[in-house]
Design a protein around this motif. Sequence first.
Motif, PDB file in Angstrom:
ATOM      1  N   THR A  87      52.453 106.817  25.316  1.00 12.42           N
ATOM      2  CA  THR A  87      52.760 107.350  26.654  1.00 12.42           C
ATOM      3  C   THR A  87      51.518 107.730  27.456  1.00 12.42           C
ATOM      4  O   THR A  87      51.618 107.991  28.651  1.00 12.42           O
ATOM      5  CB  THR A  87      53.650 108.610  26.548  1.00 12.42           C
ATOM      6  OG1 THR A  87      52.881 109.662  25.950  1.00 12.42           O
ATOM      7  CG2 THR A  87      54.899 108.339  25.714  1.00 12.42           C
ATOM      8  N   GLN A 118      56.327 102.337  29.479  1.00 11.22           N
ATOM      9  CA  GLN A 118      56.440 103.728  29.945  1.00 11.22           C
ATOM     10  C   GLN A 118      57.529 103.868  31.018  1.00 11.22           C
ATOM     11  O   GLN A 118      58.280 104.841  31.029  1.00 11.22           O
ATOM     12  CB  GLN A 118      55.071 104.224  30.453  1.00 11.22           C
ATOM     13  CG  GLN A 118      55.021 105.681  30.860  1.00 11.22           C
ATOM     14  CD  GLN A 118      55.252 106.658  29.717  1.00 11.22           C
ATOM     15  OE1 GLN A 118      55.544 106.268  28.574  1.00 11.22           O
ATOM     16  NE2 GLN A 118      55.145 107.938  30.009  1.00 11.22           N
ATOM     17  N   ARG A 121      60.758 103.816  29.273  1.00 11.72           N
ATOM     18  CA  ARG A 121      60.927 105.083  28.558  1.00 11.72           C
ATOM     19  C   ARG A 121      61.412 106.188  29.490  1.00 11.72           C
ATOM     20  O   ARG A 121      62.272 106.996  29.142  1.00 11.72           O
ATOM     21  CB  ARG A 121      59.548 105.438  27.969  1.00 11.72           C
ATOM     22  CG  ARG A 121      59.530 106.462  26.881  1.00 11.72           C
ATOM     23  CD  ARG A 121      58.121 106.506  26.269  1.00 11.72           C
ATOM     24  NE  ARG A 121      57.916 105.449  25.286  1.00 11.72           N
ATOM     25  CZ  ARG A 121      56.916 104.551  25.315  1.00 11.72           C
ATOM     26  NH1 ARG A 121      56.004 104.572  26.282  1.00 11.72           N
ATOM     27  NH2 ARG A 121      56.827 103.641  24.380  1.00 11.72           N
TER      28      ARG A 121
END
Length: 375
Positions: A87, A118, A121
């Motif tokens: 991340t 990311q 996510r």
Amino acid sequence: KKMSSPIIINIETIIVDLPTIRPHKLSMATMMAQSMVIIKITSDDGIEGIGESTTIGGMTYGAESPEGMKLTIDKYIAPLLLNQDATNINALMYAVNKNVKGNTFAKAGIETALLDAQGKRLNVSVAQLFGGAITNRLGVLWTLASGDTQKDIDEALRLVAENRHNTFKLKIGRNTPKVDVAHVSAIKKAVGDDIKITVDINQAWTESVAKKWIQVLQDNGIDLIEQPITNTNFDGLARLTEYFHVPIMADEACATIFDAIKLCKIRGGSVFAVKVMKAGGLYNTAKIAGMAEAADISLYGGTMLEGTIGTVASAHIFSAFSNMDWGTELFGPLLLTDDIVVNPIKYENCTLELPKGAGLGIELDEDKINKYKRP
Ligand code: MUC
Ligand code: MG
């Protein structure tokens, strides 16, 4: 490092060769296919990010090749990322930049895959990771480069009739300037005043030759002149920019953030062609856009004729820029006979639509990857 951070567990690189719909003739190479390095980065939270590193014409455009990029990533970049926090893209790219010099194309594909993951996510698009898209439609021109004047005219008239493009870029510099300029003038005459014509010389002229022939192009109503002289002659670009009314655009000269600051200082070009590959990723592309904005230099969204992954990555960052006065040339997927994604980009009304969805907003077609991947 927090216990809960997802960790990068696998990095895969695949070279994919896709044929072009016709020969694409540039001053330095004729392309019959495009070779792209597709990158997959997987983390232990089950999220996979995809990226693309692509150049034009082997090593005739830049210092990186598809085979070299794959080797650079596999041997030198992947070990820096494995077992790290997926991340923290700043920390990951800092490690990459500290340990690997140059190789901006390879780095761009890696950073794209990290951003795609990311975004997935966090359930936001890549553009949203950069603060959001100002527009979800970007103007897209088409490059005429069949090598034949009549074929180029037929192609242009067809695409205008289909309302697919209203601006065309002509690749010149392969022939004598006299022949090239006659080619440009014939196309300009055939398409008429409402259609914009730009030329890309890809560094083929010396400064004195450029000074003579840009004058003729300017007199013939050509709208923009791209990289007429060698990428090392920054002062020459500044002189041509000062001398002519027609805008002069830096492409090969304006690759990295370090090139951009120098060109801004001397106004080497009134337009910069920004490309994610040249800059070494989306963050660096945004830094160049910031410098250009501060220097009142316009932007043009360039391409290395990437496939859909690289093209969409570029679209996400270009959509976040306010000074995109010259539109984009994000037509790469349209030059190829097939696509390796499930949801191709929608091109309509001389524009493309930014994909919706998390990350890049695109999904790989694994069957197509298997079909076109290099054995
Ligand atoms: C370049 O130099 O701009 C972009 C469009 C195209 O046909 O080739 C490129 C590369
Ligand atoms: Mg160019």
